[in-house]
Design a protein around this motif. Structure first.
Motif, PDB file in Angstrom:
ATOM      1  N   GLY A 145      -2.828   2.994   7.805  1.00 57.86           N
ATOM      2  CA  GLY A 145      -2.526   4.314   7.278  1.00 57.86           C
ATOM      3  C   GLY A 145      -1.637   4.249   6.056  1.00 57.86           C
ATOM      4  N   PHE A 146      -1.044   5.391   5.740  1.00 54.47           N
ATOM      5  CA  PHE A 146      -0.179   5.502   4.576  1.00 54.47           C
ATOM      6  C   PHE A 146       1.266   5.728   5.023  1.00 54.47           C
ATOM      7  N   ALA A 147       2.140   4.841   4.609  1.00 55.06           N
ATOM      8  CA  ALA A 147       3.576   4.975   4.846  1.00 55.06           C
ATOM      9  C   ALA A 147       4.236   5.352   3.518  1.00 55.06           C
ATOM     10  N   PRO A 148       5.477   5.811   3.553  1.00 51.70           N
ATOM     11  CA  PRO A 148       6.101   6.260   2.312  1.00 51.70           C
ATOM     12  C   PRO A 148       6.173   5.223   1.180  1.00 51.70           C
ATOM     13  N   LYS A 149       6.335   3.946   1.462  1.00 47.00           N
ATOM     14  CA  LYS A 149       6.475   2.962   0.385  1.00 47.00           C
ATOM     15  C   LYS A 149       5.266   2.051   0.219  1.00 47.00           C
ATOM     16  N   ARG A 150       4.400   1.990   1.212  1.00 47.67           N
ATOM     17  CA  ARG A 150       3.262   1.074   1.168  1.00 47.67           C
ATOM     18  C   ARG A 150       2.096   1.614   1.994  1.00 47.67           C
ATOM     19  N   ALA A 151       0.893   1.152   1.639  1.00 46.50           N
ATOM     20  CA  ALA A 151      -0.273   1.399   2.483  1.00 46.50           C
ATOM     21  C   ALA A 151      -0.297   0.292   3.531  1.00 46.50           C
ATOM     22  N   VAL A 152      -0.514   0.653   4.781  1.00 45.66           N
ATOM     23  CA  VAL A 152      -0.547  -0.312   5.876  1.00 45.66           C
ATOM     24  C   VAL A 152      -2.009  -0.611   6.169  1.00 45.66           C
ATOM     25  N   VAL A 153      -2.377  -1.882   6.005  1.00 47.78           N
ATOM     26  CA  VAL A 153      -3.757  -2.307   6.191  1.00 47.78           C
ATOM     27  C   VAL A 153      -3.856  -3.195   7.426  1.00 47.78           C
ATOM     28  N   SER A 154      -5.057  -3.441   7.866  1.00 47.56           N
ATOM     29  CA  SER A 154      -5.289  -4.236   9.062  1.00 47.56           C
ATOM     30  C   SER A 154      -5.555  -5.682   8.668  1.00 47.56           C
ATOM     31  N   GLY A 155      -4.739  -6.578   9.177  1.00 50.17           N
ATOM     32  CA  GLY A 155      -4.965  -7.987   8.907  1.00 50.17           C
ATOM     33  C   GLY A 155      -3.731  -8.814   9.196  1.00 50.17           C
ATOM     34  N   TYR A 156      -3.955 -10.060   9.546  1.00 46.15           N
ATOM     35  CA  TYR A 156      -2.842 -10.944   9.889  1.00 46.15           C
ATOM     36  C   TYR A 156      -2.121 -11.475   8.660  1.00 46.15           C
ATOM     37  N   PHE A 157      -2.823 -11.645   7.550  1.00 46.62           N
ATOM     38  CA  PHE A 157      -2.226 -12.306   6.405  1.00 46.62           C
ATOM     39  C   PHE A 157      -1.714 -11.329   5.354  1.00 46.62           C
ATOM     40  N   LYS A 158      -2.177 -10.114   5.381  1.00 49.33           N
ATOM     41  CA  LYS A 158      -1.710  -9.089   4.443  1.00 49.33           C
ATOM     42  C   LYS A 158      -1.609  -7.803   5.226  1.00 49.33           C
ATOM     43  N   ARG A 159      -0.402  -7.402   5.579  1.00 42.02           N
ATOM     44  CA  ARG A 159      -0.207  -6.237   6.431  1.00 42.02           C
ATOM     45  C   ARG A 159       0.011  -4.961   5.641  1.00 42.02           C
ATOM     46  N   THR A 160       0.614  -5.084   4.437  1.00 40.88           N
ATOM     47  CA  THR A 160       0.879  -3.901   3.630  1.00 40.88           C
ATOM     48  C   THR A 160       0.474  -4.157   2.181  1.00 40.88           C
ATOM     49  N   VAL A 161       0.203  -3.065   1.474  1.00 43.34           N
ATOM     50  CA  VAL A 161      -0.122  -3.126   0.050  1.00 43.34           C
ATOM     51  C   VAL A 161       0.806  -2.153  -0.659  1.00 43.34           C
ATOM     52  N   ALA A 162       1.531  -2.660  -1.642  1.00 46.29           N
ATOM     53  CA  ALA A 162       2.421  -1.795  -2.418  1.00 46.29           C
ATOM     54  C   ALA A 162       1.576  -0.807  -3.216  1.00 46.29           C
ATOM     55  N   TYR A 163       2.013   0.422  -3.274  1.00 47.18           N
ATOM     56  CA  TYR A 163       1.258   1.431  -4.030  1.00 47.18           C
ATOM     57  C   TYR A 163       1.187   1.067  -5.512  1.00 47.18           C
ATOM     58  N   SER A 164       2.172   0.343  -6.008  1.00 46.20           N
ATOM     59  CA  SER A 164       2.153  -0.075  -7.411  1.00 46.20           C
ATOM     60  C   SER A 164       1.058  -1.104  -7.689  1.00 46.20           C
ATOM     61  N   ASP A 165       0.536  -1.771  -6.651  1.00 46.56           N
ATOM     62  CA  ASP A 165      -0.545  -2.749  -6.809  1.00 46.56           C
ATOM     63  C   ASP A 165      -1.929  -2.103  -6.809  1.00 46.56           C
ATOM     64  N   ILE A 166      -2.012  -0.837  -6.443  1.00 45.71           N
ATOM     65  CA  ILE A 166      -3.307  -0.156  -6.344  1.00 45.71           C
ATOM     66  C   ILE A 166      -3.764   0.297  -7.719  1.00 45.71           C
ATOM     67  N   SER A 167      -5.021  -0.033  -8.035  1.00 48.31           N
ATOM     68  CA  SER A 167      -5.565   0.348  -9.344  1.00 48.31           C
ATOM     69  C   SER A 167      -6.652   1.417  -9.232  1.00 48.31           C
ATOM     70  N   LYS A 168      -7.253   1.557  -8.048  1.00 50.16           N
ATOM     71  CA  LYS A 168      -8.313   2.542  -7.874  1.00 50.16           C
ATOM     72  C   LYS A 168      -8.407   2.933  -6.404  1.00 50.16           C
ATOM     73  N   VAL A 169      -8.751   4.199  -6.171  1.00 50.06           N
ATOM     74  CA  VAL A 169      -8.953   4.705  -4.814  1.00 50.06           C
ATOM     75  C   VAL A 169     -10.352   5.301  -4.760  1.00 50.06           C
ATOM     76  N   PHE A 170     -11.107   4.885  -3.769  1.00 50.71           N
ATOM     77  CA  PHE A 170     -12.481   5.365  -3.583  1.00 50.71           C
ATOM     78  C   PHE A 170     -12.550   5.978  -2.197  1.00 50.71           C
ATOM     79  N   LEU A 171     -12.871   7.269  -2.117  1.00 49.95           N
ATOM     80  CA  LEU A 171     -12.942   7.984  -0.839  1.00 49.95           C
ATOM     81  C   LEU A 171     -14.376   8.406  -0.558  1.00 49.95           C
ATOM     82  N   ILE A 172     -14.803   8.194   0.685  1.00 49.38           N
ATOM     83  CA  ILE A 172     -16.142   8.591   1.116  1.00 49.38           C
ATOM     84  C   ILE A 172     -15.993   9.556   2.277  1.00 49.38           C
ATOM     85  N   ASN A 173     -16.524  10.761   2.104  1.00 52.00           N
ATOM     86  CA  ASN A 173     -16.483  11.778   3.141  1.00 52.00           C
ATOM     87  C   ASN A 173     -17.649  11.549   4.099  1.00 52.00           C
TER      88      ASN A 173
END
Length: 164
Positions: free
Chosen positions: A84-112
């Motif tokens: 999900g989305f936390a205030p400082k980072r996006a929380v992703v599923s995985g053992y080796f990368k648990r969070t992604v800094a919002y400053s590292d995001i370059s594009k968001v693609f949403l599918i309804n």
């Protein structure tokens, strides 16, 4: 005696590392503002690996520390299924990368994804280093858009697609 002492030391180190990682992951899970759908696949893969470990005799029932190791491994896999989305980072599923800094995001693609029971949204986060992370949410597209817009740079493009 040497092999038994070596296995005890191994499980002690691994158990401490898993406990630290579990606390780290739990911290981020507790900070989620918008929770994603639980990723059951993480738990299924963990159970499969444990089963194979016992089947192929890589894991032996009598090893000292194995019970704590298996409990921590299952606990971590349950925690890691939450995204999900936390205030400082996006929380992703995985053992080796648990969070992604919002400053590292370059594009968001949403599918309804309209479904009869509850609408769903698939969110793909593209990073500056070319990686992509998949999050899924149950709920309205507007909830996902409003939450992600709070955190990402306003210059980042949010592309929206419908399945139909």
């Amino acid at each position: 005696m040497g092999k038994m002492q070596g296995m005890s030391s191994f499980y002690l180190v691994v158990n401490v590392l898993l406990a630290i990682y579990a606390c780290y992951s739990w911290y981020w899970q507790a900070r989620l503002e918008l929770r994603g759908k639980f990723r059951i696949s993480v738990l299924i893969w963990t159970l499969l690996i444990i089963w194979l470990g016992f089947s192929w005799n890589y894991i032996e029932k009598g090893d000292p520390g194995i019970n704590v190791f298996l409990a921590l491994l299952l606990f971590v896999s349950i925690i890691d299924g939450c995204t999900g989305f936390a205030p400082k980072r996006a929380v992703v599923s995985g053992y080796f990368k648990r969070t992604v800094a919002y400053s590292d995001i370059s594009k968001v693609f949403l599918i309804n994804i309209p479904t009869p029971k509850k609408p769903s949204v698939i969110c793909l986060l593209g990073t500056k280093n070319g990686r992509q992370y998949n999050l899924q949410f149950q709920g309205q597209m507007t909830d996902v858009i409003n939450t992600i817009k709070k955190y990402i740079d306003h210059d980042i493009e949010i592309e929206i697609k419908d399945t139909f």
